[in-house]
Design a protein around this motif. Structure first.
Motif, PDB file in Angstrom:
ATOM      1  N   ALA A 112       0.834  -1.210   0.000  1.00 15.90           N
ATOM      2  CA  ALA A 112       0.000   0.000   0.000  1.00 15.90           C
ATOM      3  C   ALA A 112       0.863   1.252   0.000  1.00 15.90           C
ATOM      4  N   ASP A 113       1.990   1.197   0.686  1.00 20.70           N
ATOM      5  CA  ASP A 113       2.894   2.343   0.738  1.00 20.70           C
ATOM      6  C   ASP A 113       3.572   2.581  -0.615  1.00 20.70           C
ATOM      7  N   LYS A 114       4.017   1.510  -1.263  1.00 20.76           N
ATOM      8  CA  LYS A 114       4.699   1.657  -2.550  1.00 20.76           C
ATOM      9  C   LYS A 114       3.747   2.021  -3.676  1.00 20.76           C
ATOM     10  N   ASP A 115       2.545   1.475  -3.634  1.00 22.12           N
ATOM     11  CA  ASP A 115       1.590   1.696  -4.717  1.00 22.12           C
ATOM     12  C   ASP A 115       0.621   2.836  -4.405  1.00 22.12           C
ATOM     13  N   ASP A 116       0.706   3.398  -3.203  1.00 19.97           N
ATOM     14  CA  ASP A 116      -0.165   4.480  -2.758  1.00 19.97           C
ATOM     15  C   ASP A 116      -1.640   4.083  -2.880  1.00 19.97           C
ATOM     16  N   ALA A 117      -1.942   2.889  -2.382  1.00 19.18           N
ATOM     17  CA  ALA A 117      -3.312   2.368  -2.415  1.00 19.18           C
ATOM     18  C   ALA A 117      -3.687   1.864  -1.022  1.00 19.18           C
ATOM     19  N   PRO A 118      -4.275   2.739  -0.193  1.00 15.45           N
ATOM     20  CA  PRO A 118      -4.574   2.336   1.178  1.00 15.45           C
ATOM     21  C   PRO A 118      -5.657   1.257   1.282  1.00 15.45           C
ATOM     22  N   GLY A 119      -6.443   1.060   0.234  1.00 13.70           N
ATOM     23  CA  GLY A 119      -7.475   0.029   0.270  1.00 13.70           C
ATOM     24  C   GLY A 119      -6.916  -1.376   0.309  1.00 13.70           C
ATOM     25  N   VAL A 120      -5.658  -1.518  -0.072  1.00 16.75           N
ATOM     26  CA  VAL A 120      -5.019  -2.829  -0.068  1.00 16.75           C
ATOM     27  C   VAL A 120      -4.908  -3.360   1.358  1.00 16.75           C
ATOM     28  N   VAL A 121      -4.720  -2.483   2.314  1.00 18.23           N
ATOM     29  CA  VAL A 121      -4.611  -2.897   3.714  1.00 18.23           C
ATOM     30  C   VAL A 121      -5.932  -3.506   4.170  1.00 18.23           C
ATOM     31  N   ILE A 122      -7.045  -2.922   3.746  1.00 17.72           N
ATOM     32  CA  ILE A 122      -8.359  -3.458   4.106  1.00 17.72           C
ATOM     33  C   ILE A 122      -8.545  -4.844   3.493  1.00 17.72           C
ATOM     34  N   VAL A 123      -8.099  -5.023   2.258  1.00 20.87           N
ATOM     35  CA  VAL A 123      -8.176  -6.331   1.615  1.00 20.87           C
ATOM     36  C   VAL A 123      -7.338  -7.347   2.393  1.00 20.87           C
ATOM     37  N   GLY A 124      -6.193  -6.924   2.880  1.00 20.73           N
ATOM     38  CA  GLY A 124      -5.336  -7.816   3.661  1.00 20.73           C
ATOM     39  C   GLY A 124      -5.923  -8.187   5.009  1.00 20.73           C
ATOM     40  N   LEU A 125      -6.856  -7.393   5.499  1.00 22.70           N
ATOM     41  CA  LEU A 125      -7.476  -7.672   6.795  1.00 22.70           C
ATOM     42  C   LEU A 125      -8.703  -8.573   6.698  1.00 22.70           C
ATOM     43  N   ILE A 126      -9.182  -8.843   5.492  1.00 25.09           N
ATOM     44  CA  ILE A 126     -10.420  -9.611   5.327  1.00 25.09           C
ATOM     45  C   ILE A 126     -10.280 -11.028   5.866  1.00 25.09           C
ATOM     46  N   VAL A 127      -9.263 -11.749   5.439  1.00 29.68           N
ATOM     47  CA  VAL A 127      -9.109 -13.154   5.858  1.00 29.68           C
ATOM     48  C   VAL A 127      -8.837 -13.271   7.360  1.00 29.68           C
ATOM     49  N   PRO A 128      -7.918 -12.475   7.934  1.00 29.50           N
ATOM     50  CA  PRO A 128      -7.721 -12.613   9.383  1.00 29.50           C
ATOM     51  C   PRO A 128      -8.968 -12.267  10.192  1.00 29.50           C
ATOM     52  N   PHE A 129      -9.699 -11.245   9.748  1.00 31.68           N
ATOM     53  CA  PHE A 129     -10.911 -10.862  10.471  1.00 31.68           C
ATOM     54  C   PHE A 129     -11.972 -11.944  10.348  1.00 31.68           C
ATOM     55  N   ALA A 130     -12.169 -12.481   9.152  1.00 32.30           N
ATOM     56  CA  ALA A 130     -13.164 -13.544   8.967  1.00 32.30           C
ATOM     57  C   ALA A 130     -12.796 -14.782   9.778  1.00 32.30           C
ATOM     58  N   SER A 131     -11.532 -15.131   9.808  1.00 32.74           N
ATOM     59  CA  SER A 131     -11.090 -16.287  10.592  1.00 32.74           C
ATOM     60  C   SER A 131     -11.276 -16.048  12.083  1.00 32.74           C
ATOM     61  N   LEU A 132     -11.028 -14.823  12.511  1.00 33.54           N
ATOM     62  CA  LEU A 132     -11.224 -14.495  13.920  1.00 33.54           C
ATOM     63  C   LEU A 132     -12.702 -14.578  14.298  1.00 33.54           C
ATOM     64  N   VAL A 133     -13.575 -14.125  13.421  1.00 36.66           N
ATOM     65  CA  VAL A 133     -15.021 -14.225  13.668  1.00 36.66           C
ATOM     66  C   VAL A 133     -15.435 -15.691  13.770  1.00 36.66           C
TER      67      VAL A 133
END
Length: 159
Positions: A112-133
């Motif tokens: 996200a820092d190199k590509d200047d795309a902060p939405g990528v961080v949210i995409v990266g949080l989907i699987v850990p959050f779903a697994s935690l749920v």
């Protein structure tokens, strides 16, 4: 076989197919992308592949135990200790998946820092959050089932 559990068993099988396809086709691409983004870390490609492929193992193990849990429901032995064990295993598998994906989360921050795309961080949080749920849900079901089994055994003793 009951239609409800048949539908859920089919859903479990269908959930496994896309993950297998992702492991075969997408994970090597993600590893190559990570190697291009971070050329100073020559081992990052293998690390990403290992973490993502390793997270598929507890995923399939949890699917297997979910399938077993549905078989217990079909056999009318859902309120038993083996169901509690299956739910505990599903909970542990979900925690392992969450932990593995949290390990790769810094890669999403770098991307996200190199590509200047902060939405990528949210995409990266989907699987850990779903697994935690899923882990929390399995823990709650495990506790409820354990309490129901305890109440059932107390009622059987009083009669």
């Amino acid at each position: 076989m009951k239609p409800e559990t048949l539908f859920l068993k089919l859903a479990i099988v269908l959930m496994g197919i896309p993950v297998l396809a992702l492991c075969i086709f997408l994970v090597p691409e993600i590893g190559d992308l990570a190697a291009k983004l971070l050329p100073e870390f020559h081992y990052i490609k293998y690390l990403v592949s290992i973490v993502y492929d390793a997270s598929a193992i507890p995923f399939y193990f949890a699917l297997y135990h979910a399938f077993k849990l549905l078989r217990y429901i079909d056999k009318n032995i859902a309120f038993s200790q083996i169901s509690v064990i299956a739910l505990r295993t599903i909970k542990h598998c979900a925690i392992i998946i969450t932990s593995l994906h949290v390990l790769v989360l810094p890669l999403f921050f770098l991307f996200a820092d190199k590509d200047d795309a902060p939405g990528v961080v949210i995409v990266g949080l989907i699987v850990p959050f779903a697994s935690l749920v899923i882990a929390v849900f399995a823990a709650v079901l495990q506790k409820l089932l354990k309490n129901a089994i305890d109440i059932k055994s107390e009622n059987d003793l009083t009669i």
